[in-house]
Each structure stands twice: as structure tokens, then as C-alpha cells.
Motif scaffolding. Structure first.
Motif, short mmCIF file in Angstrom:
data_model
loop_
_atom_site.label_atom_id
_atom_site.label_comp_id
_atom_site.label_asym_id
_atom_site.label_seq_id
_atom_site.Cartn_x
_atom_site.Cartn_y
_atom_site.Cartn_z
N ILE A 52 -6.53 -3.05 -12.78
CA ILE A 52 -5.45 -2.76 -11.74
C ILE A 52 -4.50 -3.02 -11.82
O ILE A 52 -4.04 -2.35 -10.78
CB ILE A 52 -5.76 -4.94 -11.44
N ASP A 53 -3.80 -3.27 -13.05
CA ASP A 53 -2.48 -2.70 -13.24
C ASP A 53 -2.54 -1.29 -12.90
O ASP A 53 -1.21 -0.79 -13.12
CB ASP A 53 -1.94 -3.31 -14.33
N THR A 58 0.17 3.30 -10.66
CA THR A 58 -0.15 5.03 -9.75
C THR A 58 0.34 4.65 -7.69
O THR A 58 1.30 5.97 -8.09
CB THR A 58 -1.48 5.38 -10.05
N GLU A 59 0.26 3.64 -7.17
CA GLU A 59 0.16 3.32 -6.03
C GLU A 59 1.71 3.46 -5.77
O GLU A 59 2.39 3.83 -4.78
CB GLU A 59 -0.58 2.64 -5.34
N LEU A 60 2.11 2.28 -6.37
CA LEU A 60 3.32 2.45 -6.32
C LEU A 60 4.07 3.17 -6.44
O LEU A 60 4.86 3.63 -5.89
CB LEU A 60 4.23 1.42 -7.60
N GLY A 61 3.71 4.15 -7.38
CA GLY A 61 4.59 5.79 -7.90
C GLY A 61 4.49 6.94 -6.96
O GLY A 61 5.06 7.03 -5.90
N ARG A 69 7.05 7.06 -17.18
CA ARG A 69 5.79 7.39 -18.23
C ARG A 69 5.04 5.85 -18.84
O ARG A 69 5.74 5.23 -19.23
CB ARG A 69 7.30 7.50 -19.75
N TYR A 70 3.79 6.86 -19.59
CA TYR A 70 3.14 5.23 -19.61
C TYR A 70 3.36 5.25 -20.78
O TYR A 70 3.00 6.46 -21.25
CB TYR A 70 1.57 5.32 -18.97
N LEU A 71 2.46 3.87 -21.50
CA LEU A 71 2.92 3.89 -23.10
C LEU A 71 2.07 2.62 -22.76
O LEU A 71 1.63 1.23 -21.58
CB LEU A 71 4.22 3.35 -23.87
N ILE A 251 -7.36 -2.59 -4.23
CA ILE A 251 -7.03 -2.10 -5.60
C ILE A 251 -7.79 -3.40 -6.81
O ILE A 251 -8.52 -3.14 -7.49
CB ILE A 251 -6.10 -1.86 -5.97
N PHE A 252 -7.51 -4.78 -6.03
CA PHE A 252 -8.26 -5.75 -6.38
C PHE A 252 -9.51 -5.64 -6.15
O PHE A 252 -10.50 -6.12 -7.53
CB PHE A 252 -7.78 -7.58 -6.10
N GLU A 253 -10.12 -5.28 -5.51
CA GLU A 253 -11.70 -5.35 -5.77
C GLU A 253 -12.62 -4.44 -6.66
O GLU A 253 -13.50 -4.14 -6.64
CB GLU A 253 -12.07 -5.42 -4.03
#
Length: 277
Positions: A52-53, A58-61, A69-71, A251-253
Motif C-alpha cells: 500500500i505505502d 508512487t501515485e503521489l509522485g 529517493r526510496y530507501l 490502492i487499499f483493495e
């Protein structure tokens, strides 16, 4: 000529560095965002991270134009980095008065914790008070997690008696339950449902709803030191759009059942940037 060439290279390098620091198309620079392994919220699937996160960021961006930048790190280290300003943002965070001193929050889901017990114990212990009354019973939680007002007050009483194990992550938490080191753990539906579904937990365990009135709000958490208020407001607007057009629900579903997803949309209150006090 050589001097001029060196000078040109230095200027080009400085220009490239400055460009890398420039805000993205929506007015926000590249933002470091940390995830942590936690059930349906963030998990490995086919060798890659999913959840979910991950989908939400990704959608927020995509909508905001911000670059991330992911970690991946432990929850304890993530909170330490947010507090010191060495990390910009994280996910699934619970707002508290203390945390609001160094971070801003953008809510996007609601949930509540359940107590996972062995089935043999679940038929004998029916409440928080009954668990508390037996000195031999112990519980495990992930260090630095908040669990809602009812459970946190209950944990304080158990801690005073030395009956709480703090683990580094959710995997260690479940391990302590499975080997019988503890008699209970606290867990969200987004964490325990996948364990039953994939067979990691079987019918020998039961989720108990001992604090049905508690609501735990999950939010983006953004450092006050490094993320401008304007970027937080942008994320609030974008999140409202995702909620209104059904994207958040979808996204949740994608990762939990429809009934759990519906409950996750029912978070109370307003985003921090919308409050007027």
C-alpha cells in the motif's frame, strides 16, 4: 587554454549539482522517503518491494510532480533520521504531540490494533484486564510503534512489570509469538491478515479485538527541518484528490480485502495543514 578548460569544467559541474537540487515540476526537490517492512503496507513480492505505502507514494509522485529517493530501514532508525533532519519523509506514521514538534503529518488511512493470541489462550483470556491479571503472560511489540490510547496505557502497566518485549521489526515480533516466548503481540489487520493468508500463521492463533473504539491514524510524516510547508500542503491536496476519485480505495483493495479497505478510508479529523489553530 588549459586554465580556461578547467574553469569551464568546474562551472559545468557546479551547474549540474545546482540542477540536481532544483525543485521538480510541482515545486519540490527530490525527497528521501523511507519504507519499513510491515505486512500489506510494505512487503517483498517476487523479489521486489510492493504494498500500500509503495503504491501510494508512487501515485503521489506521479500526480504532484515530486521526485522521491526510496530507501528501506528499521522503524527506529527512520524516526531518528526524521527527528535529526537526515530523512525527509516516511509512511504509515502515527501523529503524536511529541512527534508534531519535529514533523508534519498528512493522514491517509485509519485502522486499529488487535491482540494476537494462541487459540488455547484466547478461549481463557477475554480482555486486557484478564491478560494483565496473570503475571506470567508477556507481550511483544515493535520498538517505537504507537498502538492507540487504550493499548498504549495498557502497555505502560505491563512495562512496569517487565512483561513487554521490544523487537526491531515485525518479523522478530511474529517469531517470538510462534516460539512461545510471548503469549501475545499487537498487530494491525494489514499485518496479520497476510500472515494467515500465506500460511505463516495458522488456525492455532486468534486476533482479538480488545479496543474496538480506538482509531489509529496512518499518515505521511515529513520533517519540519527539510520539507517546506508548501510541499506538505501540496501533498494534502493531492491526497484529497486521490481519496475523492477512488484512487486511494483502489490502492487499499489491491493489497487487503474490500471490507478492511473501506474501514481504512474512515480516518477522523483534518490534515495538519487544514487546521486553523
Amino acid at each position: 587554454m588549459l586554465t580556461r578548460l578547467i574553469l569551464c569544467c568546474l562551472l559545468l559541474g557546479a551547474g549540474a549539482e545546482a540542477a540536481a537540487r532544483q525543485p521538480g515540476p510541482a515545486g519540490c526537490a527530490a525527497i528521501s522517503v523511507a519504507f519499513y517492512d510491515h505486512g500489506a503496507l510494505y512487503y517483498r513480492s517476487g523479489g521486489a518491494w510492493s504494498g500500500i505505502d509503495k503504491d501510494l507514494v508512487t501515485e503521489l509522485g506521479r500526480r504532484s510532480g515530486c521526485r522521491f529517493r526510496y530507501l528501506t530501514d528499521s522503524r527506529v532508525r527512520i524516526w531518528a533520521m526524521i527527528q535529526t533532519g537526515t530523512l525527509d519523509m516516511s509512511v504509515s506514521a502515527i501523529p503524536t504531540t511529541e512527534r508534531k514538534k519535529f514533523a508534519r503529518f498528512v493522514p491517509y488511512m485509519a485502522t486499529r490494533n488487535y491482540v494476537l493470541l494462541p487459540k488455547s489462550l484466547a478461549v481463557k483470556v477475554r480482555s486486557l484486564d484478564e491478560f494483565l491479571a496473570e503475571p506470567s503472560y508477556k507481550i511483544a511489540v515493535v520498538k517505537s510503534f504507537k498502538h492507540g490510547p487504550t493499548y498504549d496505557a495498557w502497555l505502560d502497566k505491563l512495562r512496569a512489570q517487565g512483561r513487554v518485549y521490544d523487537t526491531a521489526d515485525y518479523t522478530a515480533l511474529v517469531h517470538l509469538l510462534k516460539i512461545g516466548r510471548v503469549q501475545a503481540v499487537l498487530s494491525l489487520p494489514t499485518s496479520w491478515m497476510p500472515l494467515f493468508k500465506n500460511g505463516e500463521l495458522n488456525d492455532d492463533f486468534r486476533p482479538m479485538d480488545w479496543a474496538p473504539r480506538d482509531v489509529v491514524v496512518g499518515a505521511l510524516v515529513l520533517s519540519r527541518q527539510t520539507v517546506p510547508a508548501a510541499t506538505v500542503q501540496l501533498f494534502e491536496r493531492t491526497m484529497r484528490e486521490m481519496r475523492a476519485d477512488g484512487t486511494l480505495k483502489a490502492i487499499f483493495e489491491r493489497h487487503v480485502s474490500a471490507d478492511i479497505a473501506a474501514g481504512m478510508l474512515a480516518y477522523p479529523g483534518e490534515p495538519e495543514g487544514e487546521q486553523r489553530n
